[in-house]
Motif scaffolding. Sequence first.
Motif, mmCIF file in Angstrom:
data_model
loop_
_atom_site.group_PDB
_atom_site.id
_atom_site.type_symbol
_atom_site.label_atom_id
_atom_site.label_comp_id
_atom_site.label_asym_id
_atom_site.label_seq_id
_atom_site.Cartn_x
_atom_site.Cartn_y
_atom_site.Cartn_z
ATOM 1 N N UNK A 45 0.835 -1.202 0.000
ATOM 2 C CA UNK A 45 0.000 0.000 0.000
ATOM 3 C C UNK A 45 0.872 1.255 0.000
ATOM 4 N N UNK A 46 1.931 1.250 0.792
ATOM 5 C CA UNK A 46 2.854 2.387 0.813
ATOM 6 C C UNK A 46 3.463 2.603 -0.564
ATOM 7 N N UNK A 47 3.848 1.509 -1.215
ATOM 8 C CA UNK A 47 4.441 1.598 -2.555
ATOM 9 C C UNK A 47 3.426 2.107 -3.575
ATOM 10 N N UNK A 48 2.197 1.619 -3.489
ATOM 11 C CA UNK A 48 1.134 2.072 -4.399
ATOM 12 C C UNK A 48 0.901 3.572 -4.220
ATOM 13 N N UNK A 49 0.942 4.032 -2.982
ATOM 14 C CA UNK A 49 0.788 5.464 -2.720
ATOM 15 C C UNK A 49 1.970 6.241 -3.296
ATOM 16 N N UNK A 50 3.182 5.743 -3.100
ATOM 17 C CA UNK A 50 4.387 6.427 -3.597
ATOM 18 C C UNK A 50 4.396 6.518 -5.122
ATOM 19 N N UNK A 51 3.792 5.532 -5.780
ATOM 20 C CA UNK A 51 3.751 5.506 -7.247
ATOM 21 C C UNK A 51 2.525 6.228 -7.807
ATOM 22 N N UNK A 52 1.720 6.815 -6.938
ATOM 23 C CA UNK A 52 0.488 7.494 -7.362
ATOM 24 C C UNK A 52 -0.451 6.568 -8.135
ATOM 25 N N UNK A 53 -0.564 5.326 -7.661
ATOM 26 C CA UNK A 53 -1.437 4.353 -8.323
ATOM 27 C C UNK A 53 -2.730 4.094 -7.551
ATOM 28 N N UNK A 54 -2.935 4.815 -6.457
ATOM 29 C CA UNK A 54 -4.128 4.580 -5.641
ATOM 30 C C UNK A 54 -5.398 4.788 -6.455
ATOM 31 N N UNK A 55 -5.510 5.920 -7.141
ATOM 32 C CA UNK A 55 -6.728 6.199 -7.907
ATOM 33 C C UNK A 55 -6.967 5.151 -8.984
ATOM 34 N N UNK A 56 -5.894 4.692 -9.611
ATOM 35 C CA UNK A 56 -6.021 3.656 -10.639
ATOM 36 C C UNK A 56 -6.597 2.380 -10.039
ATOM 37 N N UNK A 57 -6.028 1.944 -8.904
ATOM 38 C CA UNK A 57 -6.474 0.690 -8.295
ATOM 39 C C UNK A 57 -7.789 0.830 -7.526
ATOM 40 N N UNK A 58 -8.271 2.046 -7.393
ATOM 41 C CA UNK A 58 -9.604 2.271 -6.854
ATOM 42 C C UNK A 58 -10.598 2.450 -8.005
ATOM 43 N N UNK A 59 -10.080 2.458 -9.230
ATOM 44 C CA UNK A 59 -10.912 2.674 -10.411
ATOM 45 C C UNK A 59 -11.817 1.502 -10.706
ATOM 46 N N UNK A 60 -12.553 1.656 -11.791
ATOM 47 C CA UNK A 60 -13.578 0.690 -12.153
ATOM 48 C C UNK A 60 -13.047 -0.717 -12.374
ATOM 49 N N UNK A 61 -11.864 -0.839 -13.017
ATOM 50 C CA UNK A 61 -11.338 -2.178 -13.287
ATOM 51 C C UNK A 61 -12.171 -2.889 -14.322
#
Length: 164
Positions: A45-61
């Motif tokens: 989760x820390x890495x996902x936040x550092x890479x600015x991927x949170x919004x992507x992985x919260x997206x529709x999928x």
Amino acid sequence: MKLSYAITGALLAGSLAFTAQAHNHKSKADIVDTAVAAGSFTTLVTAVQAADLVDTLKGEGPFTVFAPNDDAFAKIPAADLNALVADKAALTNVLTYHVVAGKVMASDVVNLTSATTVQGQDLAIEVKYGKVFVNGAEVVATDIETSNGVIHVIDTVVMPSSSY
């Protein structure tokens, strides 16, 4: 070391969330919130936040995430992990190598020999000894359903061929 502990905490939170979700038949949380709640994906989760991927992985999928738990990240020397997290492009490359577009359940994974990641390279999938391996990482938990996909937990961080 701090990052490792933080990531580990996040991963543990994710595990707890997975357990909570299994007993909660109401609306499911998204991939990120599920990982946070589980508690065993702190580093991820820390890495996902550092890479600015949170919004992507919260997206529709939907997305299928082969999620390394905190123990998987602990296998990486602290200096190497810190260097990876400090390099946003390399971190994004590694993290997106753990994500496949679409919802691929365990019953589907066992019939595959590879899966193309959103990073663009393929993950090798192998079933041996009654276990499933993704690029040599053992899948230790499967089919953690979320509102926007599914998480399969792996015991090792897998690296694309050009991660650095």
